[in-house]
Enzyme design. Sequence first.
Site, short mmCIF file in Angstrom:
data_model
loop_
_atom_site.label_atom_id
_atom_site.label_comp_id
_atom_site.label_asym_id
_atom_site.label_seq_id
_atom_site.Cartn_x
_atom_site.Cartn_y
_atom_site.Cartn_z
N ASP A 1 -1.12 7.02 6.31
CA ASP A 1 -2.19 6.08 6.01
C ASP A 1 -2.29 5.14 7.21
OD1 ASP A 1 -3.81 4.00 5.18
OD2 ASP A 1 -2.68 3.54 3.36
N TRP B 1 0.84 -1.21 0.00
CA TRP B 1 0.00 0.00 0.00
C TRP B 1 0.87 1.25 0.00
CZ3 TRP B 1 -4.18 -1.65 -1.82
CH2 TRP B 1 -4.65 -2.92 -1.48
N LYS C 1 -11.16 -1.82 8.57
CA LYS C 1 -10.29 -2.61 9.44
C LYS C 1 -10.76 -2.50 10.90
CE LYS C 1 -7.67 -3.14 5.78
NZ LYS C 1 -7.57 -4.38 5.02
#
Length: 362
Positions: free
Chosen positions: A172, A100, A196
């Site tokens: 992030d 990511w 999440k």
Amino acid sequence: MKKLHVFNAGPCLLPQEALDRAAEAIRDFQGTGISVLSISHRTKEWEAVMDGCRALWKELLNIPDDYEVLFLGGGASLQFLYIAMNFLEKKGAYLETGVWAKKALKEAKGFAGTKGAEAVAVASSADRNFCYIPKGYEIPADADYFHITTNNTIYGTEIRKDIDSPVPLIADMSSDILSRPVDVSKYSVIYGGAQKNAGPAGVSFAIVRKDALGKVSHYLPTMLDYRTHVDGKSMFNTPPVFPIYVMYETLRWLKAEGGVEEINRRNVEKAEALYAEIDRNSLFTGTADREDRSIMNVCFVMAPGREALQDEFLSFAKERGMVGIKGHRSVGGFRASIYNACTLEDVNALVACMQEFEQIHK
């Protein structure tokens, strides 16, 4: 019915209390006689949810008054471009710690190329398949910002301390937000997908310091300008109503459970129990360096020489109610995602499963 222990990496296990209240809201939203799926986002009842959700974020993370909490569509993947467009003037600096982080850097490089700017990786752990967090790197003083990905779901590493950065810090935090205390004042932006710890898929969050916005010289498309959503209180266009509602109920649950400090204590306890078994068990080995292990995503593989047992263990664990422990398709092995709603009972069940499997294959 067999008890299931859910370790999915995302969408994740959510608190049952939040799911029950969301189910009721589908039938009748706060006594209006209308489903939350059909409620107008301009009603006072819905505006109260938006205000309440925003207030819970600020309370749970002690967010300073000069920050705004935004609820947006497009997931963290769209936020990669938001960050570049809103902050990259000459140079964006990135810490490359996994898939990511690489994707965020890719979007920044693509945007930078349109204006003669640059986006660079100041350090990378790609040399060892992202099994550690780089150390000893230097953040360029001439960078417009420094971007980090705090938790790496695929490789199981995590930055658990807030970094001191000489330039604006952007993070992030898709997969560890609300799992531990964070000093929000150290960041210009904290963003991520909700799926999440914070809610279901379909909404992303951004915690933005308002005075950091509006500094770039290029044109910003209306929907990709954070100021649009600050001014519109996340309702410039119709927001993802139901995901935000489930987020709201998830945050209510988190507050009732004792808040971020208490959930961090539980998360550390769960992670320590599972890592202790991985380190003890002769059949398994962890993949991340011990000092950088994530408390959210516990990644491990069969021990050297026992690789042929992988599929058998997956079937064995499934028979005992373990859900979602197969590693990411790009790396294989196993991954137990032990997000906030995962309990110590779930982790102990996985530990017992691993111990039972070891006894069979000694």
